[in-house]
Structures are given as structure tokens and as C-alpha cells.
Design a protein around this motif. Structure first.
Motif, PDB file in Angstrom:
ATOM      1  N   ASP A  29     -29.481  14.370  20.414  1.00  0.00           N
ATOM      2  CA  ASP A  29     -29.575  13.002  20.623  1.00  0.00           C
ATOM      3  C   ASP A  29     -29.283  11.995  19.124  1.00  0.00           C
ATOM      4  N   ARG A  30     -29.395  12.619  18.668  1.00  0.00           N
ATOM      5  CA  ARG A  30     -29.307  12.143  17.016  1.00  0.00           C
ATOM      6  C   ARG A  30     -27.574  12.168  16.829  1.00  0.00           C
ATOM      7  N   GLY A  31     -26.830  12.333  17.575  1.00  0.00           N
ATOM      8  CA  GLY A  31     -25.660  12.620  16.806  1.00  0.00           C
ATOM      9  C   GLY A  31     -24.706  13.187  18.281  1.00  0.00           C
ATOM     10  N   ASP A  33     -21.487  13.360  18.783  1.00  0.00           N
ATOM     11  CA  ASP A  33     -20.810  14.313  17.591  1.00  0.00           C
ATOM     12  C   ASP A  33     -20.541  14.468  16.357  1.00  0.00           C
ATOM     13  N   SER A  34     -21.630  14.695  16.437  1.00  0.00           N
ATOM     14  CA  SER A  34     -21.730  15.304  14.629  1.00  0.00           C
ATOM     15  C   SER A  34     -21.573  16.513  14.325  1.00  0.00           C
ATOM     16  N   THR A  49     -18.528  20.378  17.115  1.00  0.00           N
ATOM     17  CA  THR A  49     -19.632  19.783  17.516  1.00  0.00           C
ATOM     18  C   THR A  49     -21.120  19.871  17.965  1.00  0.00           C
ATOM     19  N   ASP A  51     -21.627  18.769  20.321  1.00  0.00           N
ATOM     20  CA  ASP A  51     -22.483  18.725  22.430  1.00  0.00           C
ATOM     21  C   ASP A  51     -21.069  19.806  22.778  1.00  0.00           C
ATOM     22  N   GLY A 234     -24.406   9.183   5.224  1.00  0.00           N
ATOM     23  CA  GLY A 234     -24.023   9.603   6.598  1.00  0.00           C
ATOM     24  C   GLY A 234     -23.483  11.008   6.255  1.00  0.00           C
ATOM     25  N   GLN A 236     -23.129  14.423   5.923  1.00  0.00           N
ATOM     26  CA  GLN A 236     -23.493  15.166   6.316  1.00  0.00           C
ATOM     27  C   GLN A 236     -23.022  16.935   5.413  1.00  0.00           C
TER      28      GLN A 236
END
Length: 613
Positions: A29-31, A33-34, A49, A51, A234, A236
Motif C-alpha cells: 500500500d505504501r508503494g 512499484d518500489s 518490485t 507488486d 526516498g 531506499q
């Protein structure tokens, strides 16, 4: 009893509905595609990713359902550190299953015990050799099916088989969601078997809450958060996982990455760890002390001899004295700061490049880290956060924080954890990470806890005025000589392991007239050490054990180690054993702990040589 408790401010608020599955969903939910992980594809690390990972987990989970896995069923994973381990872990949890990690170096007898004790139905192994090893268990245990991750063809691989099974059975997202929703905070997520240093391995039951709370509380802690979470832009953070997820230490690191947003890479073998570090470029690492010792010793060996060696050792002393000065009220002097800048340009920059060039923090656990190595790495710009814990505490029970490092201690209590020292000097733990008990072993569970509910670690230690824990040894490893002298081997062993020639050492002497040592040479370091000291670099371990220069160097190391203890506790005689201690032979655990009873059994001839029996 001496007592200290962690602060409670800032701890995450968790409810019955919070699980490792909701943790993964929160990350998505936070991203979505990260980047969650980078897996090796041939010669390169390829990003995955969040997802993409979730989609793979769902497809594999549907296959587990299609093949009959039900809530509470046990699934075993027998593989080294790799991306598929993480997929299978979450896929099993997603169908309300129970994960049983199995060390990939385990013998058939060990696997049989774990499979039988936890009633494992499906077992995932890495390759054909492991499948052949455990195949007889299909007839002798409850094991129903063995899946091979690296099969001869992609279609026969474990993950693809499960994807196809899920598609063929038309398992729906709704069915999967219903199973996931049945999982609760206190649902058992995994049974992790201890290394069995004092007997048959015991299966520690860890709940979703044990792992989840450790992840959430760690990220909520102001002193730990910035190590693992994205920076203000942002970007990582990155870590390379090389400890086996079969051990709670490596497993916790994996889960922490999922929650914190760190990108995890996988290094299945330490044989090419340096290459993986340089390619992946981690910003933080979780490791055991032997890794730091090997990095230091390898750097010393690469320096060769003559002027280059003298420069490296001068630089090492500069780093250590600078780090020690950081702990004083005055701090490092101008001269110490100048020397550090010179040493950094000449030596340290190259050493940091060997570790990837971006490493800022390393977390050390599993055994005591030599204080000189702690000071050395902090001096070159890599902060080592030494910590302490056990399988039964879901790995960390205490840890040093950046900016609040006390080298020589294992830090203050981990968030959500309390520590105390019993009247007998035993370290005892209570908190959200403490396991609920041993699988099918109520007697061992009862013995593991005090009457008021504290977990008894069996380790000896003390807590200082600032709440920092220092471990002095293990109560079950105390040696009582024939003269009645109590000797804690950890002090001597820790001092000796930092010698570049020594791969492992075990101090002995139970019921004997004096303390001795079984010394195993480091095969990887031997040739370079011999070459740098003008000796024949082609000598085998057996030949090197009789080499005068090698023996003199070991003798000197023992003399220095003996300065840390009384004469009655000192090592009087040593034997260089004919080979390294071997994890595959059951002599060393996956977390690098010596299995003393096995070593004594396998090296009985050396014990007879040592004591003339």
C-alpha cells in the motif's frame, strides 16, 4: 536481581489483526512499484518490485491450496539464502500454514527429526542432491511430497509447479483472502529448530506477533529507524542477506526488510561474498563476528609483507585508537584526527570499496565480537552495532544504537524487551519477541522459563548503570577442571579467533588436570599467511600444523590470550587438528556456534594427544 527495562515510548501499537501478512500488504500500500528485492539472474542483480513479489506469492500460495495444504499444516524449506526462500515463506503463511526452516546442510537424520516432530507435509529443497538425500523420508515419515527449486527445467521447478497447480484448480483470490484473514497475531508462524549444542534440536514456536513486533518496534525506535528506512529523499537502504533464513537471525533480517522498505539482495554462498558486496553495494549488513574477522584478516593478508604490511598495521592502530578516543570526554585529539585522514586516504578507502563502498552500519550477533575489531571498523567509518539474542527471543534481545555505541557490550534492550540478571548471573529476557514454547516438549518449555515468566537464556552476563548488557559466557559451557577450577572458555576463544591463522578454536579441560585447546587452521587464510612469512604456501593443513613458524605464531597468540585470565584458567597445551571444524559434520551450527559434544567425539584422538591418555 539487577533489572533493566526498555523504554515504551514510540513502540508500535499492534492488535490481534496485525500479522506478517498485513505487514506485507502495508508495504504494498505504501508503494507497490518500489523495489522489494534484487535477485541474481546470471551475473547481474535484477530488481523485483513489491507488486511483482506479491503476485508471485499469491500464485504459489494458490498452488499450495490446490495441492491440499490446510491451515496449520507444516511446510519445510531446505535451501540456502535465496529469493525463492522468501516467496515460499510468505506463500505458506498466506494460506495459514506453518513454516519449518531446515538448514540446507542438515543430515538426513536431522531432517527426519524436524519433519517428524513438526509433521511436515511438503518439503522444498534446492537441488537434486538434497532431494536424493531426503527421498527415503517419504516412506518413513509423514512427508508427502518433495519439491525441487532448481529442477532440470523451469517447468519442473517448485515455483512453476505450484503456479500451474493453482491455475489448474482455479483457486480464486477470494479463497486466498479467506485463509489469510484467519491468521491472527498469536498464530504460530514458524518452528525454528535450535542448533542442538547440548542435545537433540528443540523446535521453538514463534508467532506472527513475535516477528511482527520486532519489525515494527525496531523501525519505530529513533536510534534504529534511519539504518533501515528510506532517507529523506526516498532513497531506499540496501542490505545483502547471506545468513541462512533457516536461522532466526537471518529470518528476522528478511522480515525487517519487508516492513522497513530496505532492498534485500541474496548471497547464497560466502565463497563469493566479496564479489556480491561489491556488486550489490549494501548500506547495512547483518553478520556474525567471523565475517568481520575474515574481512580484517583478509585485508591484513592482502597487505603482504614489508612496507605495505607495516602501513596497514599502522593504519589499523590509528583506526582503533581514534575509535577508543571517541568514548572519552575529550574525544579524539587533532593529531589523531590528522592521522585518521592520512590512513583513510592510504588504506581505508580501498577497504570500504571491498565491502561495496556504501556500507555505513553492520549489525553483529551470534557470538562476541573482539573489541579491537569493533574499534577498527568504527575507526574506518563502518559502525558495528553489536547485539545479542537467541532463536527463542526471535533474534535480537539487545542491541547497540548508532550514536550510542558501547564497544565491548551487546547494547541496551531491544524495543519491547526487558532484561535482567539472576542471582546466579544468568541473563533472563521478557518481551514481545520471546517465543511461546518448544514444539511437543512441555518439559523443556517449563525448564526454559522462571516461575515469574522470564526466559532463561543460559548465558552469563551483567548490566551496567546505563542499562547496557555485557555477556561473559555460557553457564552450560563452563569447564570444571580436575582441580575444581571453573573456567569460562568464551574469553580465551574470543581472543584467539581474531588470529589470521585460526579458523576456529575450542578450549577444553572438563575433568582434566589443565586447560587445553583444539585449534583448527583457517584453510582460506593459510596460503597467504605462509607466503607473507616466507614459508612454503603449498603446505596442507596437516603439514602446516607441524611448521615451526605456524606453531610459534599460535603459541604467541595463546600467550596473549592467557594474559586475560588467571594462571589456573590459562591454556597450557594446544593441538592443531587435522582439518577445519565442519558444519556438514555437525561440528558447527549454521550460526557459527561450536557443537562441543560433537567436536569432542570427532576429535577424540587429538584429545588423547593433548592429555597423553
Amino acid at each position: 536481581m539487577s533489572l533493566t527495562t526498555t523504554h515504551t515510548q514510540g513502540l508500535a501499537e499492534l492488535s490481534e489483526q496485525h500479522t506478517l501478512l498485513t505487514m506485507l500488504q502495508d508495504r504494498a500500500d505504501r508503494g507497490g512499484d518500489s523495489i522489494l528485492a534484487e535477485r541474481r539472474d546470471g551475473t547481474a542483480f535484477v530488481p523485483v518490485t513489491v507488486d511483482e513479489f506479491v503476485a508471485t506469492v499469491d500464485a504459489v500460495a494458490k498452488g499450495l491450496v490446490a495441492l491440499g495444504i490446510k491451515p496449520g499444516d507444516a511446510v519445510g524449506i531446505m535451501a540456502p539464502t535465496r529469493y525463492e526462500w522468501t516467496v515460499l515463506d510468505f506463500a505458506t503463511l498466506k494460506v495459514a500454514g506453518l513454516v519449518v526452516p531446515v538448514y540446507h546442510t542438515s543430515s538426513r537424520t536431522q531432517v527426519e527429526w524436524m519433519v517428524s516432530d513438526s509433521q511436515v507435509r511438503f518439503l522444498f529443497v534446492e537441488g537434486a542432491d538434497q532431494a536424493q538425500l531426503v527421498e527415503p523420508l517419504l516412506d518413513s515419515t509423514c512427508l508427502e511430497k518433495i519439491f525441487v527449486i532448481d529442477a532440470d527445467s523451469d517447468a519442473d521447478g517448485a515455483l512453476e509447479q505450484l503456479r500451474e497447480a493453482g491455475r489448474a484448480a482455479n483457486i480464486s483470490d477470494a479463497q486466498l483472502a479467506e485463509l489469510s484473514a484467519s491468521v491472527r497475531y498469536d498464530t504460530v508462524a514458524t518452528v525454528c529448530y535450535t542448533s542442538g549444542t547440548t542435545g537433540r534440536p528443540k523446535g521453538a514456536e514463534l508467532t506472527h506477533g513475535n516477528l511482527l513486533a520486532h519489525c515494527y518496534h525496531g523501525v519505530a525506535d529513533p536510534g534504529l529507524r534511519h539504518v533501515v528506512t528510506p532517507d529523506e529523499n526516498g532513497v531506499q537502504k540496501r542490505t545483502l542477506l547471506f545468513l541462512p533464513p533457516s536461522h532466526s537471525y537471518g529470518r528476522f533480517a528478511q522480515m525487517l526488510c519487508v516492513h522497513s522498505g530496505s532492498v534485500m539482495g541474496y548471497a547464497p554462498s560466502t565463497s563469493r561474498l566479496v564479489e556480491d558486496l561489491q556488486e550489490f553495494k549494501p548500506t547495512w549488513l547483518i553478520a556474525v563476528p567471523r565475517v568481520f574477522e575474515k574481512v580484517y584478516n583478509a585485508a591484513d593478508a592482502r597487505a603482504g609483507s614489508g612496507l605495505k604490511l607495516r602501513i596497514f598495521r599502522w593504519a589499523a592502530r590509528v583506526a582503533q585508537t581514534y575509535s577508543m578516543a571517541l568514548d572519552t570526554a575529550a574525544g579524539p585529539s587533532l593529531k589523531q584526527r590528522w592521522r585518521l585522514r592520512v590512513a583513510d586516504r592510504m588504506v581505508f578507502g580501498q577497504l570500504r570499496a571491498v565491502m561495496g563502498g556504501a556500507l555505513e552500519v553492520a549489525i553483529s550477533g551470534g557470538a562476541a565480537l573482539a573489541t579491537r575489531h569493533g574499534h577498527f571498523f568504527r575507526g574506518i567509518g563502518v559502525t558495528v552495532m553489536e547485539g545479542y539474542g537467541a532463536t527463542e527471543t526471535t533474534a535480537p534481545a539487545s542491541v547497540n544504537r548508532p550514536g550510542k555505541i558501547k564497544i565491548g557490550t551487546v547494547g541496551a534492550p531491544y524495543p519491547g524487551t526487558s532484561l535482567r540478571i539472576s542471582a546466579e548471573g544468568e541473563v533472563q529476557v521478557k518481551g514481545t519477541g520471546v517465543f511461546r514454547g518448544y514444539r511437543n516438549n512441555p518439559e523443556a518449555t517449563a525448564a526454559a522459563f522462571t516461575e515469574d515468566g522470564w526466559y532463561r537464556t543460559g548465558d552469563l552476563g551483567s548490566i551496567d548503570d546505563d542499562g547496557y548488557l555485557k555477556i561473559s559466557g555460557r553457564s552450560k559451557e563452563i569447564i570444571v577442571t580436575a582441580g575444581g577450577k571453573n573456567v569460562q572458555p568464551a574469553v580465551l576463544e574470543g581472543a584467539l579467533r581474531s588470529h589470521p591463522l585460526i579458523g576456529e578454536v575450542m578450549v577444553v579441560g572438563e575433568g582434566k588436570p589443565f586447560i587445553g585447546a583444539l585449534v583448527a587452521l583457517d584453510k582460506q587464510m593459510l596460503a597467504s599467511w605462509l607466503r607473507n612469512h616466507g614459508e612454503d604456501s603449498s603446505l596442507s593443513i596437516a603439514e602446516a600444523s607441524q611448521n615451526p613458524a605456524v606453531r610459534a605464531s599460535i603459541e604467541r597468540a595463546i600467550e596473549l590470550a592467557n594474559e586475560k585470565v588467571s594462571r589456573a584458567e590459562s591454556i597450557r597445551k594446544f593441538v592443531i587438528v587435522h582439518r577445519e571444524f565442519d558444519e556438514r559434520r555437525g561440528e558447527v551450527s549454521a550460526s557459527t556456534k561450536l557443537i562441543r559434544r560433537v567436536v569432542l567425539e570427532h576429535f577424540a584422538d587429538e584429545m588423547r594427544e593433548l592429555y597423553g591418555e
